[in-house]
Design a protein around this motif. Sequence first.
Motif, PDB file in Angstrom:
ATOM      1  N   CYS A   1      60.772  -7.207  39.632  1.00  0.00           N
ATOM      2  CA  CYS A   1      59.586  -7.031  39.386  1.00  0.00           C
ATOM      3  C   CYS A   1      59.037  -8.548  39.451  1.00  0.00           C
ATOM      4  O   CYS A   1      57.752  -8.605  39.871  1.00  0.00           O
ATOM      5  CB  CYS A   1      59.117  -6.192  37.967  1.00  0.00           C
ATOM      6  N   GLY A   2      59.513  -9.212  38.634  1.00  0.00           N
ATOM      7  CA  GLY A   2      58.943 -10.643  38.506  1.00  0.00           C
ATOM      8  C   GLY A   2      58.760 -11.242  40.163  1.00  0.00           C
ATOM      9  O   GLY A   2      57.959 -11.965  40.527  1.00  0.00           O
ATOM     10  N   LEU A   3      59.834 -11.034  40.995  1.00  0.00           N
ATOM     11  CA  LEU A   3      59.934 -11.300  42.239  1.00  0.00           C
ATOM     12  C   LEU A   3      58.627 -10.818  43.196  1.00  0.00           C
ATOM     13  O   LEU A   3      57.992 -11.799  43.772  1.00  0.00           O
ATOM     14  CB  LEU A   3      61.180 -11.202  42.989  1.00  0.00           C
ATOM     15  N   GLY A   4      58.342  -9.749  42.774  1.00  0.00           N
ATOM     16  CA  GLY A   4      57.200  -9.043  43.549  1.00  0.00           C
ATOM     17  C   GLY A   4      55.905  -9.323  42.965  1.00  0.00           C
ATOM     18  O   GLY A   4      54.703  -9.649  43.831  1.00  0.00           O
TER      19      GLY A   4
ATOM     20  N   TRP B   1      60.451  -3.481  55.442  1.00  0.00           N
ATOM     21  CA  TRP B   1      59.883  -4.670  55.104  1.00  0.00           C
ATOM     22  C   TRP B   1      58.344  -5.245  55.317  1.00  0.00           C
ATOM     23  O   TRP B   1      57.717  -5.556  54.526  1.00  0.00           O
ATOM     24  CB  TRP B   1      60.524  -6.142  55.821  1.00  0.00           C
ATOM     25  N   LEU B   2      57.959  -4.773  56.489  1.00  0.00           N
ATOM     26  CA  LEU B   2      56.385  -5.062  56.577  1.00  0.00           C
ATOM     27  C   LEU B   2      55.643  -4.137  55.934  1.00  0.00           C
ATOM     28  O   LEU B   2      54.335  -4.771  55.327  1.00  0.00           O
ATOM     29  CB  LEU B   2      56.031  -4.531  58.159  1.00  0.00           C
ATOM     30  N   CYS B   3      56.209  -2.981  55.364  1.00  0.00           N
ATOM     31  CA  CYS B   3      55.255  -2.045  54.462  1.00  0.00           C
ATOM     32  C   CYS B   3      55.228  -2.793  53.157  1.00  0.00           C
ATOM     33  O   CYS B   3      54.368  -2.749  52.268  1.00  0.00           O
ATOM     34  CB  CYS B   3      55.903  -0.668  54.306  1.00  0.00           C
ATOM     35  N   GLY B   4      56.670  -3.286  52.463  1.00  0.00           N
ATOM     36  CA  GLY B   4      56.717  -4.094  51.204  1.00  0.00           C
ATOM     37  C   GLY B   4      55.828  -5.111  51.318  1.00  0.00           C
ATOM     38  O   GLY B   4      55.124  -5.337  50.392  1.00  0.00           O
ATOM     39  N   LEU B   5      55.792  -6.091  52.428  1.00  0.00           N
ATOM     40  CA  LEU B   5      54.965  -6.920  52.251  1.00  0.00           C
ATOM     41  C   LEU B   5      53.345  -6.857  52.329  1.00  0.00           C
ATOM     42  O   LEU B   5      52.598  -7.309  51.458  1.00  0.00           O
ATOM     43  CB  LEU B   5      54.931  -7.977  53.585  1.00  0.00           C
ATOM     44  N   ILE B   6      52.962  -5.771  53.051  1.00  0.00           N
ATOM     45  CA  ILE B   6      51.651  -5.207  53.085  1.00  0.00           C
ATOM     46  C   ILE B   6      51.281  -4.721  51.701  1.00  0.00           C
ATOM     47  O   ILE B   6      50.236  -5.091  51.099  1.00  0.00           O
ATOM     48  CB  ILE B   6      51.204  -4.094  54.029  1.00  0.00           C
ATOM     49  N   TYR B   7      52.192  -4.061  50.932  1.00  0.00           N
ATOM     50  CA  TYR B   7      51.904  -3.327  49.764  1.00  0.00           C
ATOM     51  C   TYR B   7      51.870  -4.817  48.731  1.00  0.00           C
ATOM     52  O   TYR B   7      51.086  -4.790  47.808  1.00  0.00           O
ATOM     53  CB  TYR B   7      53.237  -2.707  49.090  1.00  0.00           C
TER      54      TYR B   7
ATOM     55  N   ILE C   1      62.007 -13.002  53.630  1.00  0.00           N
ATOM     56  CA  ILE C   1      61.407 -11.563  54.280  1.00  0.00           C
ATOM     57  C   ILE C   1      60.616 -11.674  55.422  1.00  0.00           C
ATOM     58  O   ILE C   1      60.794 -10.847  56.309  1.00  0.00           O
ATOM     59  CB  ILE C   1      60.898 -10.836  53.045  1.00  0.00           C
ATOM     60  N   ALA C   2      59.749 -12.715  55.541  1.00  0.00           N
ATOM     61  CA  ALA C   2      58.908 -12.967  56.553  1.00  0.00           C
ATOM     62  C   ALA C   2      59.670 -13.144  58.044  1.00  0.00           C
ATOM     63  O   ALA C   2      59.401 -12.713  59.053  1.00  0.00           O
ATOM     64  CB  ALA C   2      57.671 -13.966  56.345  1.00  0.00           C
ATOM     65  N   ALA C   3      60.900 -14.105  57.607  1.00  0.00           N
ATOM     66  CA  ALA C   3      61.423 -14.412  58.906  1.00  0.00           C
ATOM     67  C   ALA C   3      62.208 -13.295  59.339  1.00  0.00           C
ATOM     68  O   ALA C   3      62.436 -13.130  60.537  1.00  0.00           O
ATOM     69  CB  ALA C   3      62.484 -15.590  58.438  1.00  0.00           C
ATOM     70  N   ARG C   4      62.802 -12.624  58.491  1.00  0.00           N
ATOM     71  CA  ARG C   4      63.599 -11.305  58.908  1.00  0.00           C
ATOM     72  C   ARG C   4      62.799 -10.340  59.536  1.00  0.00           C
ATOM     73  O   ARG C   4      63.368  -9.675  60.538  1.00  0.00           O
ATOM     74  CB  ARG C   4      64.621 -10.845  57.600  1.00  0.00           C
ATOM     75  N   THR C   5      61.710 -10.171  58.999  1.00  0.00           N
ATOM     76  CA  THR C   5      60.746  -9.139  59.502  1.00  0.00           C
ATOM     77  C   THR C   5      60.143  -9.562  60.995  1.00  0.00           C
ATOM     78  O   THR C   5      60.380  -8.830  61.918  1.00  0.00           O
ATOM     79  CB  THR C   5      59.437  -8.983  58.857  1.00  0.00           C
ATOM     80  N   ILE C   6      60.038 -10.810  61.306  1.00  0.00           N
ATOM     81  CA  ILE C   6      59.672 -11.595  62.686  1.00  0.00           C
ATOM     82  C   ILE C   6      60.793 -11.214  63.601  1.00  0.00           C
ATOM     83  O   ILE C   6      60.896 -10.973  64.877  1.00  0.00           O
ATOM     84  CB  ILE C   6      59.308 -13.046  62.491  1.00  0.00           C
ATOM     85  N   LYS C   7      62.093 -11.566  63.037  1.00  0.00           N
ATOM     86  CA  LYS C   7      63.234 -11.422  63.756  1.00  0.00           C
ATOM     87  C   LYS C   7      63.374  -9.982  64.548  1.00  0.00           C
ATOM     88  O   LYS C   7      63.571  -9.644  65.441  1.00  0.00           O
ATOM     89  CB  LYS C   7      64.355 -11.792  63.045  1.00  0.00           C
TER      90      LYS C   7
END
Length: 110
Positions: free
Chosen positions: A52-55, A18-24, A83-89
Motif C-alpha cells: 500500500c505504501g508503494l501504491g 498493468w495499464l489499469c493499475g497505473l491509471i487507477y 512497471i511503465a517500462a514493462r507495460t511499454i514492452k
Amino acid sequence: MIRLIFILKNIEWEAVFWLCGLIYLASIDPYAPQHYTLCPFKNIGIESCPGCGLGRSIGFIYHFDFANSFESHFLGAVALILIAARTIKLIHRTIINFKKSELIWLTYTN
C-alpha cells in the motif's frame, strides 16, 4: 468471429492489467486518509503494508509530490519506472503480434 479470436489471442493481457493499475494509481487521491482497498493487511487493521505504501508513493509521484512519495515508500519511483517500462514492452509486443496475425488473417481469408 474468427477475426475477434485472432485479436483476443494477440493481446498481451498483462499489459492491460498493468495499464489499469497505473491509471487507477493516477486517479486516486494519495492525500486522502483512507481509500477503498483490497489489501488484506489494511482490511484487518495493519497500517504499515509495504504494498500500500508503494501504491501511495506512485500516487504521490503522479501529483509531483516527491518528498511524500519517498516518505511513503522509497522504491516508488523505481517501481513506477519498472512497471511503465514493462507495460511499454508488452504493448510493443502486442502491436508486433497484431501485425503478424494480420498477415496470417489476410493469407487465411484470400
